[in-house]
Scaffold this motif. Structure first.
Motif, short mmCIF file in Angstrom:
data_model
loop_
_atom_site.label_atom_id
_atom_site.label_comp_id
_atom_site.label_asym_id
_atom_site.label_seq_id
_atom_site.Cartn_x
_atom_site.Cartn_y
_atom_site.Cartn_z
N GLU A 144 46.97 76.69 45.10
CA GLU A 144 45.76 75.92 45.39
C GLU A 144 45.63 75.66 46.88
OE1 GLU A 144 44.73 72.69 42.17
OE2 GLU A 144 46.90 72.83 42.36
N LEU A 147 44.20 78.47 48.87
CA LEU A 147 42.77 78.70 48.70
C LEU A 147 41.90 77.76 49.52
CD1 LEU A 147 42.56 79.34 44.85
CD2 LEU A 147 42.52 81.03 46.69
N LEU A 151 37.87 78.39 51.05
CA LEU A 151 36.93 77.36 50.61
C LEU A 151 36.30 76.66 51.81
CD1 LEU A 151 35.90 75.93 47.96
CD2 LEU A 151 37.60 74.17 48.46
N MET A 180 33.44 80.87 45.03
CA MET A 180 33.63 79.61 45.75
C MET A 180 32.29 79.01 46.16
SD MET A 180 37.05 80.07 48.06
CE MET A 180 38.65 80.24 47.26
N HIS A 183 31.14 77.17 43.17
CA HIS A 183 31.84 75.89 43.04
C HIS A 183 31.27 74.84 43.98
CE1 HIS A 183 35.20 76.58 40.26
NE2 HIS A 183 35.34 77.80 40.77
N ALA A 209 32.33 79.15 36.52
CA ALA A 209 32.45 78.32 37.74
C ALA A 209 31.29 77.34 37.90
CB ALA A 209 32.53 79.22 38.97
N CYS A 301 37.90 70.08 52.66
CA CYS A 301 38.21 70.88 51.47
C CYS A 301 39.60 70.59 50.94
CB CYS A 301 38.06 72.36 51.80
SG CYS A 301 36.34 72.84 52.06
N VAL A 305 40.36 69.39 47.02
CA VAL A 305 41.28 70.04 46.10
C VAL A 305 42.44 69.12 45.76
CG1 VAL A 305 42.84 72.01 45.81
CG2 VAL A 305 40.63 72.34 46.92
N LEU A 310 37.72 69.23 43.00
CA LEU A 310 37.40 70.65 42.86
C LEU A 310 38.64 71.35 42.33
CD1 LEU A 310 34.67 71.96 43.61
CD2 LEU A 310 35.79 72.93 45.59
N ASN A 311 38.48 72.07 41.23
CA ASN A 311 39.61 72.75 40.59
C ASN A 311 39.44 74.26 40.74
OD1 ASN A 311 41.55 73.84 38.90
ND2 ASN A 311 41.29 72.30 37.31
N LEU A 312 40.33 74.87 41.53
CA LEU A 312 40.25 76.30 41.78
C LEU A 312 41.37 77.09 41.11
CD1 LEU A 312 39.43 76.23 45.62
CD2 LEU A 312 37.82 76.35 43.70
N MET A 315 40.99 80.62 39.71
CA MET A 315 40.65 81.74 40.58
C MET A 315 41.84 82.67 40.83
SD MET A 315 37.83 80.45 43.31
CE MET A 315 37.58 82.17 43.72
#
Length: 345
Positions: A144, A147, A151, A180, A183, A209, A301, A305, A310-312, A315
């Protein structure tokens, strides 16, 4: 230590190179996760050459653990950290006016400074002193954290075109960057998000997404569908999330009166695109580029996270050890993956 060394376009191999040591104020990090960026692929294939060295080590999206603190009181061996990889000079006119992402005197990890496709990486003292390092909370994974960099670039791009809750947003391309953009547009409350991509798997990922609708550009007229999705107006914001020059021309067909167009994706040096200047003039379209990130974007960002806003996690679809770098690059380039991570352990 082991590192994936880029020797020339299309030539990268795992080799033993000198282990980095921390000079005065430097920090050395053991890389725990590094994700592959589309720009890494473009450099590997020789489509991007500006700022590229041979031999060098790529990789600018990463996180890891501190192994040498460089004497910094706020750091301890074993600390889990992420990094904003662009190091602005802090003194030029661009930096002083809040546009440090455009600083021409700066340097970047994975470009001028050897990057994270390696077991260890040295972070220059200037970056540490500027606050580019962030401590990871216990619940935030290394993947995470890696990323956060791409982002942050997306947030910079959407800031340039002012995406808000009043906007319909058309995103051309549903690769990692396009997703992204979905998102972030959803996070900002965009009233309608439409994504165009020929890859069915990626269209499904766009819906997951937060996109409201997707388009297969090989099967239907994108402009007609965008107008149908927006009450005949066209999109308030059009984002080119893949570096295909023809999409710049298409973007002017998709934008509403007063619309904003972001040429977000990287293009090869010397590439040109035809745009409908008549539409730009009479419909008062705004066309802008977007490049890189600032520490402000990164911090914003990182906090999104880290706090779970925000949950990535979804990805990261493929993971490889460093010694499988060739396989990792091949899968990332093929389009079969969303985001590919190189992981230690």
């Amino acid at each position: 230590m082991k590192a994936a060394v880029l020797k020339a376009p299309n030539e990268i191999s795992l080799e033993e190179i000198d282990t980095p040591k921390a000079g005065s104020g430097d920090v050395v990090i053991r890389v725990r996760a590094a994700t592959i960026c589309g720009t890494d692929i473009r450099i590997y294939r020789g489509r991007k050459t500006t700022g590229v060295r041979y031999p060098s080590v790529l990789g600018h999206e990463f996180s890891g653990e501190v192994v040498e603190t460089g004497g910094h009181a706020g750091l301890s061996v074993g600390d889990r950290v992420g990094l904003c990889p662009f190091i602005a000079c802090g003194h030029c006119d661009l930096c002083k006016t809040g546009r440090e992402n455009l600083c021409t005197q700066g340097s970047a990890v994975g470009y001028e400074i050897d990057g994270a496709f390696a077991e260890l990486i040295r972070i220059p003292a200037q970056a540490v002193a500027a606050g580019n390092l962030r401590h990871l909370p216990d619940h935030m994974s290394f993947e995470e954290a890696a990323l956060v960099e791409p982002l942050s670039c997306v947030v910079n791009g959407q800031n340039k075109v002012g995406v808000s809750s009043a906007d319909s947003v058309a995103i051309l391309g549903a690769g990692p960057i396009g997703l992204m953009h979905v998102h972030i547009a959803r996070h900002r409350g965009a009233k309608r998000i439409i994504v165009s991509d020929p890859n069915g798997h990626r269209r499904d990922a766009a819906l997951a997404a937060g996109a409201d609708a997707t388009i297969d550009p090989t099967a239907e007229d994108v402009a007609l569908r965008i107008r149908a999705e927006t009450g005949g107006r066209g999109a308030d914001v059009v984002i080119c999330a893949i570096g295909v020059p023809a999409l710049a021309r298409q973007a002017t067909d998709l934008a509403a009166f007063g619309g904003r167009i972001s040429l977000f994706a990287g293009f090869a040096k010397g590439e040109v695109a035809e745009m409908d200047v008549n539409a730009i003039h009479y419909r008062e379209l705004t066309v802008t580029g977007a490049f890189g990130l600032s520490r402000r974007d990164f911090d914003q960002c990182f906090d999104m996270v880290a706090t779970g806003r925000l949950n990535l996690k979804s990805m990261i679809t493929h993971s490889y050890p460093l010694d499988a770098i060739a396989d990792a690059l091949a899968v990332a380039e093929s389009g079969a993956a969303i985001k590919v991570a190189l992981r230690d352990g």
